[in-house]
Design an enzyme around this catalytic site. Structure first.
Site, PDB file in Angstrom:
ATOM      1  N   ASP A  80      -3.797   2.331  -5.289  1.00 49.59           N
ATOM      2  CA  ASP A  80      -2.459   2.337  -4.664  1.00 49.59           C
ATOM      3  C   ASP A  80      -2.192   1.100  -3.818  1.00 49.59           C
ATOM      4  O   ASP A  80      -1.326   1.109  -2.956  1.00 49.59           O
ATOM      5  CB  ASP A  80      -2.265   3.608  -3.826  1.00 49.59           C
ATOM      6  CG  ASP A  80      -2.820   3.489  -2.416  1.00 49.59           C
ATOM      7  OD1 ASP A  80      -3.864   2.819  -2.247  1.00 49.59           O
ATOM      8  OD2 ASP A  80      -2.206   4.042  -1.501  1.00 49.59           O
ATOM      9  N   GLU A  81      -2.934   0.014  -4.067  1.00 50.71           N
ATOM     10  CA  GLU A  81      -2.790  -1.122  -3.158  1.00 50.71           C
ATOM     11  C   GLU A  81      -3.043  -2.437  -3.888  1.00 50.71           C
ATOM     12  O   GLU A  81      -3.882  -2.517  -4.785  1.00 50.71           O
ATOM     13  CB  GLU A  81      -3.757  -0.862  -1.991  1.00 50.71           C
ATOM     14  CG  GLU A  81      -4.593  -1.940  -1.538  1.00 50.71           C
ATOM     15  CD  GLU A  81      -5.718  -1.463  -0.609  1.00 50.71           C
ATOM     16  OE1 GLU A  81      -5.912  -2.179   0.371  1.00 50.71           O
ATOM     17  OE2 GLU A  81      -6.410  -0.475  -0.886  1.00 50.71           O
ATOM     18  N   ASP A  93       0.861  -1.191   0.000  1.00 49.48           N
ATOM     19  CA  ASP A  93       0.000   0.000   0.000  1.00 49.48           C
ATOM     20  C   ASP A  93       0.892   1.234   0.000  1.00 49.48           C
ATOM     21  O   ASP A  93       1.768   1.386   0.851  1.00 49.48           O
ATOM     22  CB  ASP A  93      -0.901  -0.015   1.239  1.00 49.48           C
ATOM     23  CG  ASP A  93      -1.962   1.084   1.197  1.00 49.48           C
ATOM     24  OD1 ASP A  93      -3.147   0.759   1.339  1.00 49.48           O
ATOM     25  OD2 ASP A  93      -1.599   2.269   1.030  1.00 49.48           O
TER      26      ASP A  93
HETATM   27  P1  TTP Z   1      -5.235   5.267   0.901  1.00 47.95           P
HETATM   28  O1  TTP Z   1      -4.242   4.179   0.645  1.00 47.95           O
HETATM   29  O2  TTP Z   1      -6.377   4.977   1.802  1.00 47.95           O
HETATM   30  O3  TTP Z   1      -4.509   6.539   1.531  1.00 47.95           O
HETATM   31  P2  TTP Z   1      -3.075   7.145   1.226  1.00 47.95           P
HETATM   32  O4  TTP Z   1      -2.294   6.297   0.276  1.00 47.95           O
HETATM   33  O5  TTP Z   1      -3.231   8.562   0.797  1.00 47.95           O
HETATM   34  O6  TTP Z   1      -2.388   7.167   2.658  1.00 47.95           O
HETATM   35  P3  TTP Z   1      -1.839   5.911   3.501  1.00 47.95           P
HETATM   36  O7  TTP Z   1      -0.382   6.193   3.675  1.00 47.95           O
HETATM   37  O8  TTP Z   1      -2.592   5.975   4.781  1.00 47.95           O
HETATM   38  O9  TTP Z   1      -2.100   4.681   2.718  1.00 47.95           O
HETATM   39  O10 TTP Z   1      -5.840   5.774  -0.455  1.00 47.95           O
HETATM   40  C1  TTP Z   1      -5.069   5.842  -1.654  1.00 47.95           C
HETATM   41  C2  TTP Z   1      -5.452   7.083  -2.449  1.00 47.95           C
HETATM   42  O11 TTP Z   1      -6.841   7.068  -2.756  1.00 47.95           O
HETATM   43  C3  TTP Z   1      -5.201   8.380  -1.709  1.00 47.95           C
HETATM   44  O12 TTP Z   1      -3.869   8.865  -1.894  1.00 47.95           O
HETATM   45  C4  TTP Z   1      -6.237   9.292  -2.286  1.00 47.95           C
HETATM   46  C5  TTP Z   1      -7.373   8.385  -2.687  1.00 47.95           C
HETATM   47  N1  TTP Z   1      -8.469   8.484  -1.707  1.00 47.95           N
HETATM   48  C6  TTP Z   1      -9.515   9.386  -1.948  1.00 47.95           C
HETATM   49  O13 TTP Z   1      -9.522  10.076  -2.963  1.00 47.95           O
HETATM   50  N2  TTP Z   1     -10.512   9.488  -1.018  1.00 47.95           N
HETATM   51  C7  TTP Z   1     -10.528   8.753   0.139  1.00 47.95           C
HETATM   52  O14 TTP Z   1     -11.459   8.887   0.961  1.00 47.95           O
HETATM   53  C8  TTP Z   1      -9.465   7.837   0.375  1.00 47.95           C
HETATM   54  C9  TTP Z   1      -9.443   6.994   1.641  1.00 47.95           C
HETATM   55  C10 TTP Z   1      -8.459   7.725  -0.575  1.00 47.95           C
HETATM   56 MG    MG Z   2      -2.160   4.189   0.573  1.00 45.55          MG
END
Ligand code: TTP
Ligand code: MG
Length: 398
Positions: free
Chosen positions: A110-111, A12
């Protein structure tokens, strides 16, 4: 190590959209950066997509109203999301994962989950593979990923989240329960705010407390979901990593009998693989937005490149030139090929497509030709027809 246990990775990206912006704008690095809609001096009505870890210290987070973010962090830098850029970056990251194994299940932009059980001999232990993946993503994309390594998807997912950012958490087989016990029940899959409230009311706040309950008792209180929660709390999760989930994919690959140096052989093989992929797409009445080519050299160095298109494809005529273009930069002088593969993923159904009605005349002609060829191969088997036009330099389109 238990010989039958699987090795699953959950990868992730850290603060994904914000990290991409910090990579591309050095002046944003080390600063609270909020990616989302226009804050309009605190009057904006949109939400936060994500923010840098520097901004999280102010209490800013995903899905929060942008006006609230503005109040918490007025000194932050606010930028609009650039989805195309994140999608392209995501494609390249998935390509990196795909180079380690075909068993990649992208879950979101992103995962992804990877089942690396079968490639431990090639690339080393789960931990080694996780380190290589993190290194590769940092080197090629300038971004940090957090990775969890465990014997199943659920535990790997919890592990990847535990030491963010830049985390690497390995849960050895047999220690799943020990690992989960002290964690809050909110970490269990399927426990939203509502279930969490119910569980807290019956005095359960840690996963270990839930695991200590009688299974039947949980089922009585929570219904069928109780059984699933009980299993997760014990670190039990048999779900396979399934590339067909999420972004379904269709692919063919071949390992050559003898390593290949001849570009013409690679060209013809790629064409045959593409034909198979295109046929399967049409048979399943889907088209692929993403085309991936995988290439492995004789010494097992593996590369993949992919491209995502706005218009999905299902014909050899459309996919092959793209696949050929993707393969080009992977071919290195003096190197021989061991494996070649073509994949279509990110599939769109025909029904969805018909609603969009986006196709021009040229493409329709391709499809009619493709339909006729499908009839012939159905009747006479694969290889009854080769597309001479594609085997030689293409003429300019009329
Ligand atoms: P996430 O993996 O949930 O968050 P992140 O990568 O920004 O942070 P983390 O280090 O905690 O993993 O989500 C991936 C992407 O998806 C994030 O960069 C932006 C998008 N996203 C949204 O647009 N709205 C949302 O509510 C969430 C949770 C994510
Ligand atoms: Mg993330």
């Amino acid at each position: 190590m238990v010989p039958t246990s699987r090795t699953i990775l959950h990868v992730d990206m850290d603060a994904f959209f914000a990290a991409v912006e910090q990579r591309d704008h050095p002046e944003f690095r080390g600063k609270p950066l909020i990616v989302g809609s226009d804050p309009k001096g605190g009057k904006g009505r949109g939400i936060v997509a994500t923010c840098s870890y520097e901004a999280r210290r102010f209490g800013v987070h995903s899905a929060q109203p942008i006006s609230q973010a503005w109040r918490l962090c007025p000194s932050g830098i606010y930028v609009h999301p650039e989805m195309d850029k994140y999608a392209r970056t995501s494609d390249r990251i998935m390509s990196i994962l795909f180079a380690f194994t075909d068993l990649v299940e992208p879950v979101s932009i992103d995962e992804a989950f990877l089942d690396v059980t079968g490639c431990r001999r090639l690339f080393g232990s789960g931990e080694n593979i996780a380190r290589k993946i993190k290194e590769c993503i940092r080197e090629h994309e300038g971004l940090n990923a957090s990775v969890g390594v465990a014997s199943n998807k659920f535990v790997a997912k919890v592990a990847s989240d535990l030491q963010k950012p830049d985390g690497l958490v390995i849960v050895q087989p047999g220690t799943e329960k020990q690992f989960l016990d002290p964690l809050p029940i909110g970490r269990l899959w399927g426990v939203g705010k509502k279930t969490e409230g119910t569980l807290l009311k019956i005095g359960l706040s840690r996963i270990g407390q839930l695991a200590a309950m009688e299974r039947a008792e949980l089922v009585r209180r929570l219904g069928a979901a109780g059984a699933q929660l009980w299993e997760l709390a014990h670190g039990i999760d048999d779900r396979p990593v399934s590339p067909e989930e999420g972004f379904k994919s269709v692919g063919h690959e071949i390992t050559f009998e003898h390593d290949v140096e001849d570009v013409q052989v690679l060209h013809d093989t790629l064409l045959r693989l593409t034909e198979k992929v295109a046929q399967r797409l049409r048979r399943n009445r889907v088209r692929a937005h993403t085309v991936t080519v995988k290439y492995r050299e004789a010494d097992f160095s593996t590369y993949t490149r992919r491209e995502t298109l706005r218009e999905p494809l299902d014909t050899t005529e459309a996919i092959f030139p793209l696949a050929w273009k993707l393969l080009g930069p992977m071919l290195r002088r003096g190197k021989r090929a061991r494996l070649l593969g073509v994949y279509g993923s990110n599939l769109a159904s025909e029904e969805k497509r018909r609603q969009l009605e986006l196709f021009d005349g040229g493409e329709r002609r391709d499809r009619r030709l493709a339909g006729a060829l499908d009839d012939i191969t159905r009747r006479y088997g694969d290889g009854a027809i080769t597309r001479a036009a594609l085997l030689h330099p293409r003429r300019k389109p009329e």
